[in-house]
Motif scaffolding. Sequence first.
Motif, PDB file in Angstrom:
ATOM      1  N   GLY A   8       5.337 -28.073 -29.633  1.00  0.00           N
ATOM      2  CA  GLY A   8       6.186 -27.182 -28.686  1.00  0.00           C
ATOM      3  C   GLY A   8       6.565 -27.743 -27.422  1.00  0.00           C
ATOM      4  O   GLY A   8       7.384 -27.667 -26.769  1.00  0.00           O
ATOM      5  N   SER A  37       8.065 -28.293 -34.082  1.00  0.00           N
ATOM      6  CA  SER A  37       7.609 -26.839 -33.835  1.00  0.00           C
ATOM      7  C   SER A  37       8.523 -25.747 -32.845  1.00  0.00           C
ATOM      8  O   SER A  37       9.284 -26.423 -32.414  1.00  0.00           O
ATOM      9  CB  SER A  37       6.184 -26.757 -32.899  1.00  0.00           C
ATOM     10  N   GLU A 202      -0.367 -22.867 -34.936  1.00  0.00           N
ATOM     11  CA  GLU A 202      -0.432 -24.461 -34.758  1.00  0.00           C
ATOM     12  C   GLU A 202      -0.235 -25.117 -36.037  1.00  0.00           C
ATOM     13  O   GLU A 202      -0.651 -26.299 -36.382  1.00  0.00           O
ATOM     14  CB  GLU A 202      -1.798 -24.771 -34.155  1.00  0.00           C
TER      15      GLU A 202
HETATM   16 MG    MG Z   1       2.461 -25.219 -30.842  1.00  0.00          MG
END
Ligand code: MG
Length: 424
Positions: A8, A37, A202
């Motif tokens: 991210g 992500s 995650e």
């Molecule tokens: Mg992440």
Amino acid sequence: MQVFKFGGASVKDATAIKNVVKILQTFATEKTIVVISAMGKTTNKLELLAQAYFKGTDDLHLILDDLKSFHFNILEELFPDRSDKVFDEIENLFTEITWCLEEPISENYNYHYDQMVCMGELLSTKIVSAYLNYSGVENRWEDARNFVQTDNNYREGKVDYDLSQQLVNSQLIPLFSSVSLVVTQGFIGGTSENYTTTLGREGSDYTAALLAYFTNAKQVTIWKDVEGVLNADPKYFKNTSKIDELTYHDAIELTYFGTSVIHPKTIKPLQNKNILLYVKSFIHPQAPGTVIKKSVNRVNVTSYIFKENQILISIQPKDFSFIAEDNMGEIFNALGKFKVHANMIQNSAISLSICVDNDPFKLDPLISSLQQSFKVLYNKNVQLMTIRNYNQEIINSLSEGKIVLLEQRTRNTHQMVLQDETSD
Ligand code: MG
Ligand code: ASP
């Protein structure tokens, strides 16, 4: 074949995405699967959206508007002229989110969660793939749900290895006859009924490892905002140092105890096929980072893993009987059923203590269920400190000024549950 994973933080805004393009131009010189992500904190926001939908609160539209403007602002910065078809594609994904919000609410929160939360990765990969094309880096966008197949255990999809392997062979590998870069989503999978699952928070690292495993890739690189695997989290410790090399075994232990750089499920598939894992900085991409492999030039660095916001639960049979195999069975079944991971466990004659992350969504039902047969006490707001390659001096200095509620040691690992002296 190699697999790159961008988390991210590496795609959190337009500048970051431009940097990813540069990294791919420099380092994706062979067939590369790029796993991405959701952008920035998108997954957290989608979680809030799922919760608002489920509880029927009216901040729902605020959250959705916020997500929308976040993604469109980035798009507008990347594509100066709005005619690119990616604008429509992103609009369509937001329409899909609206459909999810219009679905009647069923009992199964986790199902609704997955159908919404998966959108973060679909959005980010669409944007990055389009921007790569726009920058002259030819690539193909692929939906990971076409080949990462799971059971219907929502929010924690269990990957069907055999089926996913077949689908990777038939859907993913053939793409490389016409392009050398395939962009796909981390974290998400599909079920046999074509619903979406997620692999656990995650989980994109795990996707990268799986795809490397299925394609017999030579290496995986996880691109991070840190220089590699550090011996401690700089948020809590001064003077951290980067670990140059780790064995798969060390990496499994460190991630199991909570080192957050790599998802714990990542290592095993790589270890099974001896695939190298690099953890490198997207800010200094030329720097060597950390490599995880079979055997290393061993230096036993001390590593520290600190977890805040833990709860220490103590479970006692109501009838003052001992903690024995039958009631332990019941307790562990409940942990499994409510998907609560025990970070540390210790038992005495009359109680079993477990230290867990404070996630009320999972803990409230767990505790109510246990209370049917047990007396359940807990200390909130405690911390779990894990030290690998410890010595007594280190333990003393880290527990100074704290109450040690529980302590446990093996040859390499020391763990303690700590409470601040001021808290109750
Ligand atoms: Mg992440
Ligand atoms: N976007 C997901 C999350 O934030 C998956 C990932 O980042 O690996 O949990």
